[in-house]
Design a protein around this motif. Structure first.
Motif, PDB file in Angstrom:
ATOM      1  N   GLU A 205      -2.319  56.945  25.381  1.00 51.75           N
ATOM      2  CA  GLU A 205      -2.237  57.680  24.128  1.00 51.75           C
ATOM      3  C   GLU A 205      -3.347  58.712  24.019  1.00 51.75           C
ATOM      4  OE1 GLU A 205      -2.439  56.453  19.527  1.00 51.75           O
ATOM      5  OE2 GLU A 205      -0.889  55.528  20.724  1.00 51.75           O
TER       6      GLU A 205
ATOM      7  N   ALA B 217      12.578  60.891   9.632  1.00 50.93           N
ATOM      8  CA  ALA B 217      11.815  61.151   8.409  1.00 50.93           C
ATOM      9  C   ALA B 217      10.334  60.936   8.675  1.00 50.93           C
ATOM     10  CB  ALA B 217      12.292  60.237   7.293  1.00 50.93           C
ATOM     11  N   THR B 218      10.015  59.824   9.354  1.00 51.97           N
ATOM     12  CA  THR B 218       8.614  59.542   9.659  1.00 51.97           C
ATOM     13  C   THR B 218       8.011  60.657  10.492  1.00 51.97           C
ATOM     14  OG1 THR B 218       9.317  57.262   9.842  1.00 51.97           O
ATOM     15  CG2 THR B 218       7.069  57.756  10.496  1.00 51.97           C
TER      16      THR B 218
ATOM     17  N   VAL C 145       7.252  63.824   8.475  1.00 55.88           N
ATOM     18  CA  VAL C 145       6.060  63.725   7.625  1.00 55.88           C
ATOM     19  C   VAL C 145       4.801  63.759   8.485  1.00 55.88           C
ATOM     20  CG1 VAL C 145       4.798  62.234   6.034  1.00 55.88           C
ATOM     21  CG2 VAL C 145       7.260  62.464   5.835  1.00 55.88           C
ATOM     22  N   TRP C 146       4.824  63.018   9.584  1.00 55.85           N
ATOM     23  CA  TRP C 146       3.672  62.966  10.492  1.00 55.85           C
ATOM     24  C   TRP C 146       3.308  64.374  10.969  1.00 55.85           C
ATOM     25  CZ3 TRP C 146       3.771  58.467   8.767  1.00 55.85           C
ATOM     26  CH2 TRP C 146       3.078  57.409   9.309  1.00 55.85           C
TER      27      TRP C 146
ATOM     28  N   ALA D  22      15.456  56.928   9.946  1.00 56.24           N
ATOM     29  CA  ALA D  22      14.123  56.560   9.461  1.00 56.24           C
ATOM     30  C   ALA D  22      13.064  57.160  10.358  1.00 56.24           C
ATOM     31  CB  ALA D  22      13.992  55.045   9.427  1.00 56.24           C
TER      32      ALA D  22
ATOM     33  N   GLU E 108      12.639  50.989   7.112  1.00 52.52           N
ATOM     34  CA  GLU E 108      11.521  51.528   7.870  1.00 52.52           C
ATOM     35  C   GLU E 108      10.831  52.686   7.160  1.00 52.52           C
ATOM     36  OE1 GLU E 108      12.257  52.192  12.158  1.00 52.52           O
ATOM     37  OE2 GLU E 108      14.160  51.257  11.671  1.00 52.52           O
TER      38      GLU E 108
ATOM     39  N   MET F  18       1.716  66.448   8.202  1.00 43.83           N
ATOM     40  CA  MET F  18       0.340  66.046   7.894  1.00 43.83           C
ATOM     41  C   MET F  18      -0.608  66.512   8.991  1.00 43.83           C
ATOM     42  SD  MET F  18       0.227  64.591   5.013  1.00 43.83           S
ATOM     43  CE  MET F  18      -1.154  63.499   4.748  1.00 43.83           C
ATOM     44  N   GLU F  19      -0.166  66.343  10.215  1.00 44.94           N
ATOM     45  CA  GLU F  19      -0.997  66.727  11.362  1.00 44.94           C
ATOM     46  C   GLU F  19      -1.320  68.225  11.297  1.00 44.94           C
ATOM     47  OE1 GLU F  19      -2.865  64.907  14.495  1.00 44.94           O
ATOM     48  OE2 GLU F  19      -1.507  63.915  13.116  1.00 44.94           O
TER      49      GLU F  19
ATOM     50  N   ALA G 203      18.192  53.605  12.314  1.00 44.77           N
ATOM     51  CA  ALA G 203      16.810  53.605  12.792  1.00 44.77           C
ATOM     52  C   ALA G 203      16.393  55.020  13.143  1.00 44.77           C
ATOM     53  CB  ALA G 203      16.674  52.694  14.004  1.00 44.77           C
TER      54      ALA G 203
ATOM     55  N   ILE H 235       6.376  55.010   6.189  1.00 43.12           N
ATOM     56  CA  ILE H 235       5.775  56.340   6.072  1.00 43.12           C
ATOM     57  C   ILE H 235       4.612  56.262   5.100  1.00 43.12           C
ATOM     58  CG2 ILE H 235       6.115  58.721   5.336  1.00 43.12           C
ATOM     59  CD1 ILE H 235       8.961  58.518   6.089  1.00 43.12           C
TER      60      ILE H 235
ATOM     61  N   VAL I 273      -3.283  61.870  20.682  1.00 39.62           N
ATOM     62  CA  VAL I 273      -4.174  61.725  19.529  1.00 39.62           C
ATOM     63  C   VAL I 273      -4.633  63.109  19.071  1.00 39.62           C
ATOM     64  CG1 VAL I 273      -6.303  60.741  18.645  1.00 39.62           C
ATOM     65  CG2 VAL I 273      -4.943  59.453  20.270  1.00 39.62           C
ATOM     66  N   ILE I 274      -5.260  63.831  19.962  1.00 39.11           N
ATOM     67  CA  ILE I 274      -5.503  65.257  19.738  1.00 39.11           C
ATOM     68  C   ILE I 274      -5.129  65.977  21.030  1.00 39.11           C
ATOM     69  CG2 ILE I 274      -7.298  65.144  17.959  1.00 39.11           C
ATOM     70  CD1 ILE I 274      -9.374  65.424  20.136  1.00 39.11           C
TER      71      ILE I 274
ATOM     72  N   LEU J  92      -1.248  70.194   8.636  1.00 38.88           N
ATOM     73  CA  LEU J  92      -2.137  70.485   7.504  1.00 38.88           C
ATOM     74  C   LEU J  92      -3.583  70.150   7.855  1.00 38.88           C
ATOM     75  CD1 LEU J  92       0.006  69.200   4.517  1.00 38.88           C
ATOM     76  CD2 LEU J  92      -0.666  71.547   4.986  1.00 38.88           C
ATOM     77  N   LEU J  93      -3.744  69.048   8.578  1.00 32.42           N
ATOM     78  CA  LEU J  93      -5.098  68.644   8.963  1.00 32.42           C
ATOM     79  C   LEU J  93      -5.737  69.684   9.878  1.00 32.42           C
ATOM     80  CD1 LEU J  93      -7.304  66.529   9.109  1.00 32.42           C
ATOM     81  CD2 LEU J  93      -6.131  65.543  11.048  1.00 32.42           C
ATOM     82  N   PHE J  94      -4.977  70.093  10.901  1.00 34.90           N
ATOM     83  CA  PHE J  94      -5.540  71.074  11.825  1.00 34.90           C
ATOM     84  C   PHE J  94      -5.770  72.421  11.139  1.00 34.90           C
ATOM     85  CE2 PHE J  94      -4.312  68.141  15.200  1.00 34.90           C
ATOM     86  CZ  PHE J  94      -5.448  68.232  15.980  1.00 34.90           C
TER      87      PHE J  94
END
Lengths: 258, 267
Positions: free
Chosen positions: B188, B27-28, B31-32, B24, A174, B35-36, B21, A178, B194-195, B38-40
């Protein structure tokens, strides 16, 4: 190629057998990425620009990225199914057929429902093209074309890598998601929005920036170096290590016996 | 009550089995979250005055969101329940001397909790260790923290009560996929995943905050980060309580109606 066309036809007809289901999944696809669009829309309603990019420019960038992703997903979906092809023994059947292995894997599934995402990308693309204030000349049109082609290749290469990994683990991992889903989600903004570290990662490690960020600068006229026009095609080199890895995996392959 | 507790325990321990699971997933999520943020941050730098909440409140919001994803994400539904309705396996469930609604409810809560328990702690610890503008701050006060915990619980109840309605609608249509997809997208967006909801323009935001979706993840995370405090915080928690009761009543009523006309086609 003729074989691929034949498979294409078969998959198309089989998708059309369940028209309602096809339509609903397509709408679902559309809605999911529509949420992302709404997110961008409302953020830009509050902030007029980010890192000097306007709303229209971000739309264009988002559209190109989504287009590349959905094209890759539509045609290279077979790789995504690969872990199950291996574990149910289908792969043994592929090996004994007198045609290319990759071609057969590629043909095992063509996902037409990704059209939903594609339609949205096309709409946003034309909106971006019209309103972003770019003066379109032949070199810029070519650049956009290369961006989509380069992106599609890169995403397909990642799907291939994903398939290759499953030679070793039987189950897909999985963590690979990413990279692919992450680039789809966060590639909506030009990569320098996320700062220098991220930009370095997507330039040198997994070259997303080659088809998204650098040629995009050329489109906007912020960097006029003509090398940037063909840069997206360079991301195709990423295909090479992925392909090699797949070949190594193939040598390792032991049937699961089912 | 004891029966439902044991259903809860069964589900909870099954859920704990999937450690790989969870890894994994973690980790996801990490990272998410990064990134979120950094974007904001880029948006914050573009125009700090247009930012509707403190930046530290936003980072806490994002990390909590990633850590507790399994608690509040609408698409973590149980496939088995849908299958039992469409395939007719539901007949067995109906034979049991149990209340169907409570049983499913307990199962769903356990399922979500077991997923979240495995994932949340490492993410929260990592997030707390990050340097200043990116990391997660401790809660402002003890009272805030208590209110946050209460609100977390209520938010989970609202989420599950809403997913119960999605399960039950399956009795009414044979192909529930379309309804589900529309529902996922609605939830969502309107729950602030979403935001965050404060980023919506005035007017739209006020309407959104009254909807049941805002009572899901939006309230507890904003209470924690201090964005909702004082009277607003208590008001939001009472609204959550209202939606829990309302959605459960609606779900039970729909189920009762469905049970009267349910036809199991042999097999």
């Amino acid at each position: 190629m003729k074989l691929y066309k034949k498979y294409f036809g078969i998959h198309f007809r089989s998708a059309m057998q369940y028209k309602v289901s096809f339509l609903l999944t397509t709408i679902g696809q559309f809605l999911v990425s529509f949420n992302i669009f709404l997110g961008i829309y409302f953020l830009f309603a509050r902030f007029s620009s980010v890192k000097g990019y306007t709303y229209q420019e971000v739309m264009l960038c988002f559209a190109v990225n989504i287009m590349a992703y959905s094209l890759a997903e539509m045609f290279a979906r077979g790789f995504d199914m690969f872990p199950s092809i291996i574990s149910n023994g289908e792969f043994d059947r592929i090996l004994v057929r007198p045609k290319g292995i990759l071609l057969q894997v590629l043909c095992s599934k063509i996902e037409f429902t990704r059209i939903g995402r594609m339609i949205q990308a096309v709409i946003m693309f034309f909106y971006g093209v019209k309103t972003s204030g770019i003066t379109w000349s032949i070199d810029k049109v070519i650049t956009v074309g290369f961006m989509v082609i380069g992106g599609t290749t890169l995403y397909s290469a990642l799907f291939l890598l994903y398939a290759a990994v499953s030679f070793f683990t039987i189950e897909g991992i999985e963590v690979m998601n990413i990279v692919t889903d992450g680039a789809r989600e966060y590639g909506k903004y030009p990569f320098d929005t996320y700062g220098k570290t991220v930009l370095k990662i997507v330039t040198y490690l997994i070259p997303f920036a080659l088809f998204q960020y650098y040629p995009f600068l050329y489109l906007l006229g912020r960097n006029t170096n003509p090398v940037l026009i063909i840069l997206p095609l360079a991301s195709a080199f990423f295909y090479l290590p992925c392909y090699l890895f797949f070949q190594i995996g193939l040598k390792h392959y032991k049937s699961t016996g089912s | 009550m004891k029966k439902y507790v044991s259903f809860f325990r069964m589900r909870f321990s099954t859920g704990l089995q999937y450690r790989q699971a969870a890894l994994a997933g973690m980790a996801t999520q990490f990272v998410w979250g990064a990134m979120e943020i950094l974007l904001f941050k880029a948006f914050y730098e573009a125009d700090p005055s247009a930012f509707p909440m403190e930046f530290s409140a936003l980072t806490s919001y994002i990390w909590l969101q990633q850590a507790f994803l399994a608690l509040y994400m609408m698409w973590f539904l149980e496939r088995e329940i849908f299958d039992s309705i469409t395939s007719g396996g539901i007949a067995y469930e109906l034979c049991r001397p149990l209340d169907l609604y409570s049983m499913w409810f307990a199962r769903n809560i356990a399922n979500r909790l077991s997923k979240a328990v495995l994932r949340c702690i490492p993410i929260l610890i990592l997030a707390a260790c990050l340097p200043k503008p990116y990391g997660m701050l401790p809660p402002r006060s003890f009272i805030t923290f208590i209110l946050f915990l209460i609100s977390m619980g209520l938010a989970l109840f609202v989420t599950v009560a809403f997913s119960m309605i999605l399960y039950i609608l399956c009795f009414y249509t044979i192909s529930p996929l379309g309804i589900r997809m529309v529902a996922f997208s609605l939830v969502e967006f309107f729950s602030g995943s979403v935001i965050p909801l404060p980023f919506l323009p005035d007017g739209i935001r006020q309407v959104c905050e009254m909807l049941p979706f805002a009572s899901m993840q939006n309230v507890p995370f904003r209470i924690y980060s201090g964005d909702l405090s004082g009277i607003d915080g208590y008001g939001a928690v009472s609204l959550q309580l209202f939606w829990v009761v309302a959605l459960i009543i609606l779900g039970k009523w729909l189920l009762k109606k469905a049970q009267i006309r349910v036809v199991v086609q042999g097999g």
